[in-house]
Design a protein around this motif. Structure first.
Motif, PDB file in Angstrom:
ATOM      1  N   ASP A 159       0.815  -1.226   0.000  1.00  0.00           N
ATOM      2  CA  ASP A 159       0.000   0.000   0.000  1.00  0.00           C
ATOM      3  C   ASP A 159       0.850   1.279   0.000  1.00  0.00           C
ATOM      4  OD1 ASP A 159       0.884   0.442   2.597  1.00  0.00           O
ATOM      5  OD2 ASP A 159      -1.044   0.041   3.554  1.00  0.00           O
ATOM      6  N   ARG A 160       2.174   1.119  -0.193  1.00  0.00           N
ATOM      7  CA  ARG A 160       3.118   2.236  -0.357  1.00  0.00           C
ATOM      8  C   ARG A 160       3.516   2.910   0.956  1.00  0.00           C
ATOM      9  NH1 ARG A 160       1.000   5.199  -5.969  1.00  0.00           N
ATOM     10  NH2 ARG A 160       0.694   3.266  -7.143  1.00  0.00           N
ATOM     11  N   THR A 161       3.155   2.308   2.074  1.00  0.00           N
ATOM     12  CA  THR A 161       3.517   2.905   3.363  1.00  0.00           C
ATOM     13  C   THR A 161       4.357   1.943   4.194  1.00  0.00           C
ATOM     14  OG1 THR A 161       1.630   2.077   4.662  1.00  0.00           O
ATOM     15  CG2 THR A 161       1.303   4.134   3.402  1.00  0.00           C
ATOM     16  N   CYS A 162       5.024   2.539   5.186  1.00  0.00           N
ATOM     17  CA  CYS A 162       5.644   1.781   6.275  1.00  0.00           C
ATOM     18  C   CYS A 162       4.991   2.296   7.556  1.00  0.00           C
ATOM     19  CB  CYS A 162       7.154   2.027   6.303  1.00  0.00           C
ATOM     20  SG  CYS A 162       8.017   1.296   7.713  1.00  0.00           S
ATOM     21  N   ARG A 163       4.640   1.397   8.444  1.00  0.00           N
ATOM     22  CA  ARG A 163       3.994   1.820   9.681  1.00  0.00           C
ATOM     23  C   ARG A 163       4.843   1.411  10.888  1.00  0.00           C
ATOM     24  NH1 ARG A 163      -1.793   3.118   8.511  1.00  0.00           N
ATOM     25  NH2 ARG A 163      -1.984   2.751   6.281  1.00  0.00           N
ATOM     26  N   VAL A 164       4.851   2.280  11.896  1.00  0.00           N
ATOM     27  CA  VAL A 164       5.606   2.052  13.129  1.00  0.00           C
ATOM     28  C   VAL A 164       4.601   1.725  14.234  1.00  0.00           C
ATOM     29  CG1 VAL A 164       7.328   2.998  14.722  1.00  0.00           C
ATOM     30  CG2 VAL A 164       7.251   3.815  12.345  1.00  0.00           C
ATOM     31  N   TRP A 165       4.871   0.631  14.978  1.00  0.00           N
ATOM     32  CA  TRP A 165       3.917   0.135  15.959  1.00  0.00           C
ATOM     33  C   TRP A 165       4.562   0.024  17.333  1.00  0.00           C
ATOM     34  CZ3 TRP A 165      -0.896  -0.830  13.845  1.00  0.00           C
ATOM     35  CH2 TRP A 165      -0.943  -0.963  12.444  1.00  0.00           C
ATOM     36  N   ASP A 166       3.757   0.245  18.368  1.00  0.00           N
ATOM     37  CA  ASP A 166       4.163  -0.056  19.736  1.00  0.00           C
ATOM     38  C   ASP A 166       3.854  -1.529  19.992  1.00  0.00           C
ATOM     39  OD1 ASP A 166       4.815   0.983  22.610  1.00  0.00           O
ATOM     40  OD2 ASP A 166       2.987  -0.226  22.813  1.00  0.00           O
ATOM     41  N   THR A 167       4.875  -2.301  20.344  1.00  0.00           N
ATOM     42  CA  THR A 167       4.702  -3.749  20.455  1.00  0.00           C
ATOM     43  C   THR A 167       3.722  -4.126  21.558  1.00  0.00           C
ATOM     44  OG1 THR A 167       7.003  -4.006  19.737  1.00  0.00           O
ATOM     45  CG2 THR A 167       5.928  -5.935  20.665  1.00  0.00           C
ATOM     46  N   ALA A 168       3.856  -3.508  22.725  1.00  0.00           N
ATOM     47  CA  ALA A 168       3.049  -3.904  23.883  1.00  0.00           C
ATOM     48  C   ALA A 168       1.562  -3.623  23.685  1.00  0.00           C
ATOM     49  CB  ALA A 168       3.559  -3.208  25.137  1.00  0.00           C
ATOM     50  N   SER A 169       1.238  -2.462  23.141  1.00  0.00           N
ATOM     51  CA  SER A 169      -0.173  -2.066  23.022  1.00  0.00           C
ATOM     52  C   SER A 169      -0.762  -2.362  21.650  1.00  0.00           C
ATOM     53  CB  SER A 169      -0.314  -0.568  23.310  1.00  0.00           C
ATOM     54  OG  SER A 169       0.324   0.195  22.286  1.00  0.00           O
ATOM     55  N   GLY A 170       0.093  -2.528  20.651  1.00  0.00           N
ATOM     56  CA  GLY A 170      -0.397  -2.696  19.280  1.00  0.00           C
ATOM     57  C   GLY A 170      -0.851  -1.393  18.653  1.00  0.00           C
ATOM     58  N   ARG A 171      -0.516  -0.278  19.323  1.00  0.00           N
ATOM     59  CA  ARG A 171      -0.935   1.031  18.815  1.00  0.00           C
ATOM     60  C   ARG A 171      -0.026   1.472  17.675  1.00  0.00           C
ATOM     61  NH1 ARG A 171       0.206   6.342  20.608  1.00  0.00           N
ATOM     62  NH2 ARG A 171       1.601   5.463  22.187  1.00  0.00           N
ATOM     63  N   GLU A 172      -0.632   2.030  16.635  1.00  0.00           N
ATOM     64  CA  GLU A 172       0.158   2.591  15.536  1.00  0.00           C
ATOM     65  C   GLU A 172       0.743   3.930  15.973  1.00  0.00           C
ATOM     66  OE1 GLU A 172      -0.582   4.623  11.244  1.00  0.00           O
ATOM     67  OE2 GLU A 172      -1.718   2.785  11.606  1.00  0.00           O
ATOM     68  N   LEU A 173       2.059   4.070  15.867  1.00  0.00           N
ATOM     69  CA  LEU A 173       2.729   5.298  16.284  1.00  0.00           C
ATOM     70  C   LEU A 173       2.890   6.279  15.128  1.00  0.00           C
ATOM     71  CD1 LEU A 173       5.525   3.658  18.488  1.00  0.00           C
ATOM     72  CD2 LEU A 173       3.345   4.631  19.248  1.00  0.00           C
ATOM     73  N   HIS A 174       3.243   5.762  13.958  1.00  0.00           N
ATOM     74  CA  HIS A 174       3.446   6.630  12.785  1.00  0.00           C
ATOM     75  C   HIS A 174       3.120   5.865  11.514  1.00  0.00           C
ATOM     76  CE1 HIS A 174       5.573   9.433  15.361  1.00  0.00           C
ATOM     77  NE2 HIS A 174       6.403   8.474  15.718  1.00  0.00           N
ATOM     78  N   THR A 175       2.632   6.599  10.519  1.00  0.00           N
ATOM     79  CA  THR A 175       2.552   6.083   9.158  1.00  0.00           C
ATOM     80  C   THR A 175       3.554   6.862   8.322  1.00  0.00           C
ATOM     81  OG1 THR A 175       0.202   5.534   9.367  1.00  0.00           O
ATOM     82  CG2 THR A 175       1.078   5.697   7.145  1.00  0.00           C
ATOM     83  N   LEU A 176       4.518   6.153   7.747  1.00  0.00           N
ATOM     84  CA  LEU A 176       5.562   6.797   6.944  1.00  0.00           C
ATOM     85  C   LEU A 176       5.100   6.812   5.498  1.00  0.00           C
ATOM     86  CD1 LEU A 176       8.683   5.053   8.582  1.00  0.00           C
ATOM     87  CD2 LEU A 176       7.367   7.032   9.392  1.00  0.00           C
ATOM     88  N   GLU A 177       4.643   7.982   5.052  1.00  0.00           N
ATOM     89  CA  GLU A 177       4.059   8.123   3.715  1.00  0.00           C
ATOM     90  C   GLU A 177       4.964   8.960   2.821  1.00  0.00           C
ATOM     91  OE1 GLU A 177      -0.653   8.193   4.057  1.00  0.00           O
ATOM     92  OE2 GLU A 177       0.262   9.728   5.337  1.00  0.00           O
ATOM     93  N   GLY A 178       4.930   8.667   1.528  1.00  0.00           N
ATOM     94  CA  GLY A 178       5.727   9.437   0.579  1.00  0.00           C
ATOM     95  C   GLY A 178       6.225   8.609  -0.588  1.00  0.00           C
ATOM     96  N   HIS A 179       6.370   7.308  -0.380  1.00  0.00           N
ATOM     97  CA  HIS A 179       6.753   6.440  -1.497  1.00  0.00           C
ATOM     98  C   HIS A 179       5.609   6.350  -2.511  1.00  0.00           C
ATOM     99  CE1 HIS A 179      10.705   5.039  -0.349  1.00  0.00           C
ATOM    100  NE2 HIS A 179      10.286   4.705   0.859  1.00  0.00           N
ATOM    101  N   ARG A 180       5.974   6.142  -3.768  1.00  0.00           N
ATOM    102  CA  ARG A 180       4.965   6.097  -4.832  1.00  0.00           C
ATOM    103  C   ARG A 180       4.737   4.685  -5.366  1.00  0.00           C
ATOM    104  NH1 ARG A 180       6.589  11.576  -8.252  1.00  0.00           N
ATOM    105  NH2 ARG A 180       6.181  13.038  -6.544  1.00  0.00           N
ATOM    106  N   ASN A 181       5.290   3.726  -4.667  1.00  0.00           N
ATOM    107  CA  ASN A 181       5.087   2.339  -5.067  1.00  0.00           C
ATOM    108  C   ASN A 181       5.317   1.454  -3.833  1.00  0.00           C
ATOM    109  OD1 ASN A 181       4.771  -0.027  -6.677  1.00  0.00           O
ATOM    110  ND2 ASN A 181       5.751   0.972  -8.424  1.00  0.00           N
ATOM    111  N   VAL A 182       5.309   0.161  -4.030  1.00  0.00           N
ATOM    112  CA  VAL A 182       5.461  -0.810  -2.950  1.00  0.00           C
ATOM    113  C   VAL A 182       6.660  -0.475  -2.053  1.00  0.00           C
ATOM    114  CG1 VAL A 182       5.940  -3.242  -2.436  1.00  0.00           C
ATOM    115  CG2 VAL A 182       4.478  -2.638  -4.378  1.00  0.00           C
ATOM    116  N   VAL A 183       6.436  -0.483  -0.720  1.00  0.00           N
ATOM    117  CA  VAL A 183       7.546  -0.377   0.242  1.00  0.00           C
ATOM    118  C   VAL A 183       7.966  -1.805   0.560  1.00  0.00           C
ATOM    119  CG1 VAL A 183       8.251   0.348   2.543  1.00  0.00           C
ATOM    120  CG2 VAL A 183       6.744   1.815   1.180  1.00  0.00           C
TER     121      VAL A 183
END
Length: 419
Positions: free
Chosen positions: A113-137
């Motif tokens: 989906d062209r993104t990389c996502r950063v997650w908190d392991t313990a809670s499963g909460r999404e911390l950041h969505t790294l957006e900007g790529h124009r194709n598969v990450v």
């Protein structure tokens, strides 16, 4: 030179010396790869002192205590049974890779989906969505052990460098002429290496964002690369059936090709240094793995037995064992010393695309197209657990540094956390 302090490294066992030289803080490591709980600590201390002048009489007892602590850690039995904790509907398209930071408190996922996502392991909460790529990450990694930066390589031909804390993009590395499919930080976190379908690897300066070298010579896609633990050498594996060793990276910020490893009759699927950088293992579509001496570039063994392509290969952290994963649905464990196959791991109903050792080296984790991951005992070859629940093939799996958490990433758009 003045010794400042010791740092303990559990996996693989070692002691890091932090010392002052000419006003600059430096480190060196004493690798204890052959340490066992049975080793006599005072004999090992005497051996260390003979080769390390920084360890004076006043520091000897401290080092002995550190050796004892490492042995105590080794005595802890690895009976951990993993329980499914949570499923993260991580992306709107299939995942490509997952990776932990050094502490295991955060992990990242890459996706079609062209993104990389950063997650908190313990809670499963999404911390950041790294957006900007124009194709598969496709390729993702933290700059461990620091864990403050993330690199992402994309089919859009660029690599991006991000702040792990804020999600801000520091640099976009442009220069490749085709998809980026592998990447790595050097241990000092000063360089990023990228491998591409354009048959080149490139080195990039983390601080400035500049391209510092293009490593040319392969005649087909560069599918895998790995820095050694010192950071002065890089190994690249290609679809042209060859592997290249590049030297002088940290000195010249360029790359000198010192060896071309030839002998495989198929595309290279993965390459990896062992911990002390003396050996390189390569997996190939020719159904074999090969073991090479780094210094001479000589092939010292061909590991055979698989009936289909070898899709992944890795050393354990001590460098004593090698694990292989194959399209034939089996995995194998070999001795890096005798080159004998110690175990064949059978039970998956589909190809195994990913394999890794636990940090302790007592477990092997495999990910398969049969929608399961499996945990195996290295000594007996017994399957200890089947990690089920994904609804499509699993093509990424990883342990955290302590070996008590697993992430699996699947084509079903989710990742699962197992404690």
């Amino acid at each position: 030179m003045k010794l400042k302090r010791f740092l303990l490294r559990y996996y693989p066992p070692g002691i890091i010396l932090e010392y002052d030289k000419g006003g600059q803080l430096r480190t060196k490591s004493i690798d204890l790869l052959d340490l066992t709980p049975e080793c006599v600590s005072y004999e090992l201390l005497a051996e260390i002192r003979r080769s390390e002048p920084l360890i004076t009489d006043s520091r000897a007892d401290q080092v002995k205590q550190l050796i004892v602590r490492l042995q105590q850690k080794q005595r802890q039995q690895d009976h951990h049974r993993f329980c499914f904790m949570k499923e993260l509907k991580a992306h709107i398209l299939p995942l490509t890779n997952v990776a932990f930071d050094k502490s295991g408190s955060r992990f990242i996922t890459g996706s079609y989906d062209r993104t990389c996502r950063v997650w908190d392991t313990a809670s499963g909460r999404e911390l950041h969505t790294l957006e900007g790529h124009r194709n598969v990450v496709y390729a993702i990694t933290f700059n461990n052990p620091y864990g403050d930066k993330i690199a992402t390589g994309s089919f859009d031909k660029t690599c991006k460098l991000w702040c792990a804390e804020t999600g801000k993009c520091f640099h976009t590395f442009r220069g490749h002429m085709a998809e980026i499919v592998c990447l790595a930080f050097n241990p000092q976190s000063t360089l990023v290496a990228t491998g591409s379908m354009d048959a080149t690897a490139k080195l990039w300066d983390v601080e400035t964002g500049d391209e510092v070298a293009t490593l040319t010579g392969h005649t087909a896609e560069v599918l895998s690369l790995c820095f050694n633990t010192v950071g002065n050498q890089l190994v690249t594996g290609s679809f042209d059936h060859t592997v290249a060793i590049w030297d002088h990276l940290s000195i010249l910020h360029t790359g000198v090709r010192v060896h071309t490893l030839t002998g495989h009759r198929g595309e290279i699927s993965n390459v990896q240094f062992n911990w002390d950088c003396s050996l390189i293992v390569t997996g190939s579509m020719d159904k074999t793995c090969k073991l090479w001496e780094t210094g001479s570039g000589k092939c010292v063994a061909t590991l055979v037995g698989h009936k289909e392509e070898v899709l992944d290969v890795c050393f354990d952290l001590s460098g004593q064992l090698i694990a292989t994963a194959s399209a034939d649905g089996t995995a194998r464990v070999f001795s890096a010393n005798t080159h004998q196959c110690l175990m064949t791991l059978e039970g998956h109903d589909g190809e195994i695309s990913k394999i890794c050792f636990s940090p302790q080296g007592s477990r092997v984790l495999t990910a398969s197209s049969d929608k399961t991951a499996r945990l195996w005992d290295v000594q007996s070859g017994v399957c200890l657990q089947v990690l089920e629940g994904h609804t499509d093939e699993i093509f990424s799996c990883v342990f955290n540094y302590e070996g008590d958490t697993i992430i699996t990433g699947s084509k079903d758009n989710t990742c699962r956390v197992w404690y």
